[in-house]
Write an enzyme that holds these catalytic residues in place. Structure first.
Site, short mmCIF file in Angstrom:
data_model
loop_
_atom_site.label_atom_id
_atom_site.label_comp_id
_atom_site.label_asym_id
_atom_site.label_seq_id
_atom_site.Cartn_x
_atom_site.Cartn_y
_atom_site.Cartn_z
N GLY A 403 0.82 -1.21 0.00
CA GLY A 403 0.00 0.00 0.00
C GLY A 403 0.85 1.26 0.00
CB SER A 404 -0.14 4.70 0.88
OG SER A 404 -1.28 4.71 0.04
CB VAL A 405 4.30 1.93 3.51
CG1 VAL A 405 3.29 1.88 4.65
CG2 VAL A 405 4.38 0.61 2.77
CE LYS A 407 0.23 6.72 -1.99
NZ LYS A 407 -1.05 7.26 -1.49
#
Length: 704
Positions: A403-405, A407
C-alpha cells in the site's frame, strides 16, 4: 703378386655352432640363476624363522597398523541480548560401540542380543526397514547356511557370463530368500536388530552411538563389569539440542542427528572443512547461518592396532574444541513485549469486527544505524481453529501488499529519473485513462488541488504518484489519454531499482538464510504499473518494510539487518564467556538522491503523524511518549463469502522510526486482510501497534 681370387681360396671355411646346443646352454644359465636366487631366499627364511625367530616374533607382535579417528565436540549455545539461554545442550546418556577390524557380523549380533537384557525398553535408537531385519537374520551363520541351501546351482551362476556370482551378488539373492515369517520379531528381537544395524554401520576403529536414554547406575555397572560379553560396548554421554520455549523458536533453526549426519547436498563442502560424515550440523536459520562458529573443531586421534586387531594405544593429534556461543541482538523481554502488543491489538480489531479474515499481525524493530534487530514479532491466526501461535519466521518469509507506505520510494524514483525536482507541486486531480475507471485521491472529491511532495506524503495522494509514474514513462498526464506501452518494461525496472535501493523487493542482507526477496508481479500491464506507484502490485516482507524505514531514518544509507551481536567463548562452568568477535555493521548502499531530498522524505513522514486534519497517521501520536515519523498504507482487495457476496479487505501497514529528531529504532508493521466495513472504515491497529512498540522501547531502555 697373388691375385685377389687366389687369396680368398686359401682361407679356412667357418664352422657354425649347433643351434640346439646354444639354446640348451642359455637355459642352463637361466636355471642356475634362478636356483641361486632360490638359495638366497631359503637362506633368508632360515635367518628369520630359525636363526632369529624370537627377534622377528617380537617385532611382529608389536607391529600393526595406524588409523586416524575423528570425534565430534559439543555445539555452541545461543543466548539472547541479556545472556539468557535460548538454545543449550542437554546431556544424554548413550550406549557407544567401538568397532575393531576383526569383529564379525555374528559377533555383533550376539552382543546386540545380550545388550537388550540390560538396557531399558525406552531406549532411543534407529528405525528398522525390511532389509535391516533380513540383515540381522542373516548375521546368524546358521540362518545364513539355511538360506544358502535355498539357492539352486543355476541361481549361483551369472546367466550372461556363465561365471560364479560374486559374494555381494549372492548375498543379494540370500536376502530375497528370507521369508516374512523369519523376520517377524518380538519387541526384544526388534531392539537387538536396531542395535545391530548401528553397530554394523560403524567403520573400523570408529566409535558410534547406538542408543541413548536414561540408564540406571546398575545398568551402567553391568555393562562395565561384563566387558568381554559386551565387546566394544561402553556407556557415555552426548548432547541433544534443547530449545527454550520462546517467540523466537521458529528462527533458531534445527540441527541434524548423528544418524542423519551431514545432508547429502552439503557433504562435499563440509568434508573439505574437516567434518566427519556423521557430524551434526545446522539445517536452517540461525543454526545453519552460524554453523562454522557453533560447530567448533573435531578431535583427531591416532589409534594403534596390533596384528590381531587389538588396540594397543591412542595418540591425540588434535584436541577438540567446543563450539563458540552466539549472543543475539534481541532481548527476550522486549521480544515478548512486542508479541503481547500484537496479540492485544489483534484481539481488539477482532472485537471491533475487522478481524474475521485476517491471518495475523507482524512487526519488525531494528536499529536504523547499525542494523541490529531488536524484535521479530509475529502472530499467526488460524481461520479454521481460531488458534493464535507465535510466528517470528513470518517476518522474513511472508509477503503482503504494502500500500501507500511505498510513496517515499515513488517520489525518490521521480527525482532519480528527472521528472520531479525537490518539493515540487503537482495538481492532485482525478486520473482518467481512456477506457479505464477514474483513479483519484480520497480527499479531493473529484476536484483538482495543488500539493507538494511533502503534502503528497502527508495526505497520501495516489494521483501525485500516478502522475509521477506517467512522467517516468515519458507520457505526462492529460485527461482521457492513451498509455503506450513501448517503455513499460523499462519503467517497471526503474521503479523497482529505486525501491530496491531502500530495501523493497530485494534481499535485505539478513545474516541468516531463509528470507525471501518479496514477490514481483509478472503481468506488467499499464494498469499494474500505475498501481505499483502507490503500492498495490508487488509484495514485500515485514523485514523489508523495517529496512525501508531504517534507510530513510539513516539519511539514505541502507545497512544489513543482523540477529547476532557477537561470538563468545564459554566459561569453565559452561556459561557464556568472553567476547571473541563482534558483528560489524554492513553497509549495503546509499540511495541515489541528495541529502536535501532525503530530508523532504523525512519531513513528509513527520507531517503524516503531526500534520493537519488530513494527515493520515495522526493516531500514531495519540499517547506517544516521543515524536514518531511514519507513513501508513492500506491496500484494498476483496474475497467472496459463502453466499457469494463480496467482502472488501485491506492490508494495514506502517513504516516508522523514532524519535523523529534522533532516530534510534525503525519499525515495519503489517496486518493483512482486515475487513473494510460498508461505510469505508478500517482498523487503526497498525498505527496503535507502532505507537505501543515505541512506548515499550522507551520505557524499557529510554532514548538518548
Amino acid at each position: 703378386m697373388k691375385s685377389k681370387n687366389s687369396s680368398s681360396k686359401n682361407k679356412s671355411p667357418k664352422v657354425l655352432e649347433n643351434p640346439s646346443k646354444a639354446i640348451l646352454k642359455r637355459v642352463n644359465v637361466l636355471f642356475f640363476f634362478i636356483f641361486a636366487l632360490f638359495l638366497i631366499l631359503v637362506g633368508r627364511l632360515y635367518h628369520m624363522q630359525i636363526a632369529n625367530k624370537s627377534f622377528y616374533d617380537k617385532k611382529l607382535a608389536t607391529s600393526g597398523s595406524l588409523s586416524t579417528v575423528t570425534e565430534g565436540t559439543a555445539r555452541g549455545q545461543i543466548y539472547d541480548a541479556q545472556g539468557l539461554p535460548l538454545v543449550s545442550n542437554q546431556a544424554v546418556q548413550t550406549i557407544n560401540f567401538a568397532r575393531s577390524n576383526t569383529m564379525t557380523a555374528e559377533e555383533m549380533r550376539q552382543v546386540a542380543i545380550k545388550l537388550v537384557s540390560v538396557i531399558p525398553e525406552s531406549v532411543k535408537t534407529d528405525t528398522l526397514t525390511e532389509r535391516d531385519k533380513k540383515d540381522f537374520f542373516l548375521a546368524d551363520h546358521e540362518n545364513l547356511a539355511k538360506v544358502q541351501e535355498r539357492l539352486s546351482a543355476k541361481e549361483r551362476i551369472n546367466s550372461k557370463t556363465g561365471e560364479k556370482l560374486s559374494e555381494g551378488d549372492l548375498y543379494a539373492k540370500y536376502v530375497k530368500k528370507v521369508t516374512d515369517e523369519e523376520i517377524t520379531y518380538d519387541a526384544d528381537t526388534e531392539l537387538a536388530a536396531k542395535l545391530y544395524k548401528r553397530m554394523n554401520a560403524t567403520s573400523n576403529f570408529a566409535t558410534t552411538i547406538i542408543a541413548s536414554g536414561n540408564f540406571t547406575a546398575e545398568q551402567q555397572a553391568t555393562i562395565a563389569e561384563n566387558e568381554r560379553s559386551f565387546k566394544g560396548i561402553s556407556v557415555g554421554t552426548t548432547w541433544e539440542r534443547e530449545y527454550v520455549a520462546s517467540p523466537l523458536t521458529s528462527i533458531l533453526g534445527t540441527v541434524t542427528s548423528e544418524k542423519t549426519g551431514i545432508p547429502a547436498e552439503d557433504l562435499d563442502d563440509y568434508l573439505k572443512k574437516g567434518y566427519s560424515r556423521n557430524d551434526r550440523v545446522g539445517t536452517s536459520y540461525l543454526e545453519k547461518g552460524y554453523e562454522d562458529e557453533l560447530h567448533g573443531s573435531n578431535a583427531v586421534k591416532q589409534v594403534m592396532v596390533d596384528k590381531n586387531g587389538k588396540v594397543t594405544g591412542e595418540k591425540v593429534l588434535k584436541p577438540g574444541e567446543k563450539g563458540k556461543n552466539l549472543k543475539l541482538t534481541i532481548d527476550s523481554k522486549f521480544q515478548q513485549g512486542v508479541q503481547d502488543i500484537l496479540r492485544n491489538n489483534f484481539a481488539a480489531l477482532q472485537a471491533e469486527g475487522f478481524g474475521g479474515h485476517s491471518e495475523g499481525a507482524y512487526a519488525v524493530v531494528m536499529n536504523p544505524t547499525t542494523g541490529a534487530i531488536y524484535a521479530l514479532g509475529g502472530i499467526n491466526y488460524d481461520l479454521k481453529t481460531g488458534a493464535i501461535t507465535d510466528d517470528a519466521l513470518g517476518t522474513i518469509q511472508n509477503v503482503f501488499i504494502p500500500g501507500s507506505v511505498v510513496k517515499m520510494g515513488t517520489i525518490a524514483a521521480g527525482w532519480q529519473n528527472g521528472v520531479l525536482s525537490g518539493n515540487q507541486v503537482l495538481n492532485d486531480q482525478p486520473i482518467q485513462i481512456l477506457g479505464s475507471q477514474v483513479k483519484q485521491s480520497w480527499f479531493t472529491n473529484g476536484m483538482s488541488t495543488p500539493i507538494s511532495a511533502v503534502q503528497a506524503l502527508e495526505y497520501s495522494s495516489n494521483t501525485y504518484m500516478i502522475q509521477t509514474a506517467l512522467d517516468v514513462m515519458g507520457q505526462p498526464y492529460h485527461p482521457n489519454m492513451t498509455i503506450y506501452t513501448s517503455k513499460l518494461e523499462d519503467s517497471f525496472k526503474k521503479f523497482r531499482k529505486t525501491y530496491g535501493e531502500f530495501g523493497l523487493g530485494v534481499m535485505t542482507g539478513l545474516d541468516i538464510p531463509g528470507e525471501v526477496p518479496g514477490f514481483k508481479g509478472e503481468d506488467e500491464t499499464a494498469a499494474n504499473y500505475l498501481d505499483e506507484s502507490f503500492g498495490q502490485y508487488d509484495n514485500y516482507t515485514p523485514l523489508q518494510l523495517a529496512q525501508y524505514a531504517a534507510t530513510i531514518a539513516n539519511d539514505g544509507k541502507r545497512v544489513a539487518p543482523y540477529l547476532v551481536e557477537g561470538i563468545y567463548d564459554s566459561n569453565t562452568d559452561g556459561s557464556l564467556g568472553g567476547l571473541t568477535k563482534s558483528i560489524e555493521t554492513k553497509s549495503l548502499n546509499t540511495v541515489d538522491i541528495s541529502l536535501e531530498n532525503v530530508s523532504l522524505l523525512q519531513q513528509g513522514m513527520y507531517q503524516v503523524t503531526h500534520g493537519g486534519s488530513m494527515a493520515t497517521g495522526k493516531d500514531i501520536m495519540v499517547n506517544a511518549s516521543v515524536n514518531i515519523n511514519a507513513k501508513t498504507g492500506t491496500s484494498e482487495t476483496y474475497k467472496l463469502d459463502a453466499n457469494g457476496n463480496q467482502i472488501y479487505l485491506s492490508v494495514n501497514n506502517v513504516v516508522a522510526y523514532a524519535p523523529s529528531e534522533n532516530p534510534q529504532i525503525a519499525i515495519g508493521v503489517m496486518v493483512p486482510d482486515t475487513v473494510i466495513k460498508p461505510d469505508g472504515t478500517t482498523t487503526h491497529a497498525n498505527q496503535n501497534i507502532t505507537r505501543d512498540i515505541v512506548n515499550l522501547y522507551h520505557s524499557m531502555y529510554g532514548f538518548k
